[in-house]
Design a protein around this motif. Sequence first.
Motif, PDB file in Angstrom:
ATOM      1  N   UNK A 117      -3.746  18.051  87.964  1.00 24.77           N
ATOM      2  CA  UNK A 117      -3.879  19.492  88.066  1.00 24.77           C
ATOM      3  C   UNK A 117      -2.921  20.233  87.150  1.00 24.77           C
ATOM      4  N   UNK A 118      -1.651  19.753  87.076  1.00 27.99           N
ATOM      5  CA  UNK A 118      -0.653  20.503  86.304  1.00 27.99           C
ATOM      6  C   UNK A 118      -1.042  20.511  84.829  1.00 27.99           C
ATOM      7  N   UNK A 119      -1.483  19.352  84.335  1.00 32.23           N
ATOM      8  CA  UNK A 119      -1.930  19.291  82.935  1.00 32.23           C
ATOM      9  C   UNK A 119      -3.116  20.222  82.713  1.00 32.23           C
ATOM     10  N   UNK A 120      -3.973  20.335  83.732  1.00 35.97           N
ATOM     11  CA  UNK A 120      -5.114  21.224  83.623  1.00 35.97           C
ATOM     12  C   UNK A 120      -4.679  22.661  83.419  1.00 35.97           C
ATOM     13  N   UNK A 121      -3.711  23.114  84.249  1.00 34.41           N
ATOM     14  CA  UNK A 121      -3.250  24.495  84.087  1.00 34.41           C
ATOM     15  C   UNK A 121      -2.529  24.681  82.759  1.00 34.41           C
ATOM     16  N   UNK A 122      -1.788  23.627  82.319  1.00 37.65           N
ATOM     17  CA  UNK A 122      -1.134  23.701  81.008  1.00 37.65           C
ATOM     18  C   UNK A 122      -2.183  23.879  79.923  1.00 37.65           C
ATOM     19  N   UNK A 123      -3.320  23.191  80.059  1.00 40.50           N
ATOM     20  CA  UNK A 123      -4.377  23.318  79.044  1.00 40.50           C
ATOM     21  C   UNK A 123      -4.941  24.733  79.026  1.00 40.50           C
ATOM     22  N   UNK A 124      -4.993  25.359  80.204  1.00 39.57           N
ATOM     23  CA  UNK A 124      -5.458  26.749  80.257  1.00 39.57           C
ATOM     24  C   UNK A 124      -4.541  27.650  79.453  1.00 39.57           C
ATOM     25  N   UNK A 125      -3.207  27.470  79.661  1.00 43.15           N
ATOM     26  CA  UNK A 125      -2.245  28.314  78.954  1.00 43.15           C
ATOM     27  C   UNK A 125      -2.348  28.071  77.455  1.00 43.15           C
ATOM     28  N   UNK A 126      -2.420  26.770  77.077  1.00 42.64           N
ATOM     29  CA  UNK A 126      -2.480  26.424  75.649  1.00 42.64           C
ATOM     30  C   UNK A 126      -3.725  27.033  75.007  1.00 42.64           C
ATOM     31  N   UNK A 127      -4.865  26.920  75.715  1.00 43.02           N
ATOM     32  CA  UNK A 127      -6.095  27.443  75.098  1.00 43.02           C
ATOM     33  C   UNK A 127      -6.065  28.964  75.025  1.00 43.02           C
TER      34      UNK A 127
END
Lengths: 423, 167
Positions: free
Chosen positions: A373-383
């Motif tokens: 999940x944490x990587x998922x939210x990080x991907x949201x921020x990055x994108x």
Amino acid sequence: MLEEFISNLHPVLAIFVRIICFSGIAIMFVPIQVWWERRLLGWMQDRVGPNRVGPFGLLQPVADAIKLFLKEDHVPSGVDKFIYYLAPILAFLPAFALGGTMPWAPAEGLYGLLTPVADINIGVLYVLAISSLGSYGVVLAGYAGNNKYSLLGGLRASAQLISYELAMTVSLAAIILVTGSLRMSEVVSYQTGPLWGIFPYIQNWNLLTPTGLVAGVIFFICAIAETNRAPFDLPEAESELIGGYHTEYSSFKFGLFFLSEYAARFVFSGVFATIFLGGYNMLPVRWDILAVDFPGWSEWFYFMHSANYWLSPVAFIAKCFLGFTVFVWVRATLPRLRYDQLMSIGWKSLLPAAVANFIVVAVWIMVTNLYGMIAGYASLVVSAIILLVLYLNIKAVGFNESTSTKRRIKMAKFNLKENEESN
Amino acid sequence: MQGREILFIVLSLVACFAGLGVVLAKHPIKSALSLVVNMFSIAFLYFTLEANMLGITQIMVYVGAIMVLFLFVVMLLNIGSDRSGMKILDLKLVPAILIALLMFSLISFQVLYPLFGMQYPVADEGFGSPEAIGKSLFSQYVLPFEVASVLLLVGIVGAILLARRKA
């Protein structure tokens, strides 16, 4: 008692009961909407609005309806009779059919027998299909009128509806990816999960999630355009086209157009509430989880849980009215768009935004499945950062520069100092 | 007769008559409207076969998008009804009817022969559901699917090119 009676009915009759439960309410709310819109518009534009007929002008819609029915039903000469009579019916039906898969209450107990009309596994697609049928009534009315203004209105309407349907479809596709189902009831039950998977006591309404917010805003703008509301009311722009597509319609046939437009707004607000605002749930709070976690207050939380169940139709109608109020608010605030602006908003802003949102959601889900999940939210921020950088770069290159002249109307500024500086 | 069979007969009759209307209607708008009715009744035939996804896609794509575009173009060009008309006695009619009959018998042989002696077909549970269609699109038929999307992209680029050249 009532439960037994309905469950013992013949299936066809039971379906009729469900249809009447939905469309009867939708049609009954039209006069209330008309009154509410006129009063609210009056308040927003610093005037009184209808206040003479009945208390607070509440009977004004009734008086309007009586006036409408008593008017002469005039059929202009040289019209194509068949299409002329067909068009109001075709405009009227999809507005109500749109709510066919929309649940206005949980599918348990008594409400489960009354709603939705059909809980099919393609509910969201059904909404898109039916909303695209709405253009037929408008287009054919414009054609049948045998009048260049109504023809222009019909042409504008069809071009507008085709353009905004795309952005609407893609924005809903992002929600479907998140939910993992096309069934409307599952879209609602998905939204009762914990918010962002982190906060256990708050419901995960799609409008409260970052990607859902983007999709929701796009969907709402498209809904305004699909229902021909200001600032997208070019098909019936009275300063250019008289009445647009319904110029040649009078009396009851005009009334049908009027009715179907208001009903479509109400039902579109309902679809928005179902997909983005948690459907029939009153507040974004998970009462049952709260009751388990805080035993001292559990009685009160269980009471709220059952209130949430029994008051769900009220909550749903309140959300529909909230959506309708925003429709009126937008109409009171924004002036009508120019035609090229309408097209450029649809194709150059909303559609790319919806597609970008869709891709971001897909990446988010994939990363969440692979790395947690944490990587998922990080991907949201990055994108989000990547999209922002891309947007700024495109602006810097001037790729987005439009050849058309810019809009010359500006909003009035109420801050005197700012006005002086800009002058 | 079962209710399903009655429904099938009614829907297919509507579809056939609407199909005839497409060809026989004098006015292009009425012709296009008959095509809409035809596609609608075919979508309802899909619904009776429990192929909800296929039916709703039919309505969304053909009725909701393509036919609206048809009507848009017909209205934009403001094509009136065909006044020239076809003469009832025309030598060209003989080969036309012959070729039409040949095509019809060919297609009906291909389509109807395997169905001979078949009972009312019932699909498996979950057949034609969105999940099943998605799975087969992205596994078994992934190449044709992607090629089709490339074809659409080519179409879009071509349209932009044509529009740019004019400006």
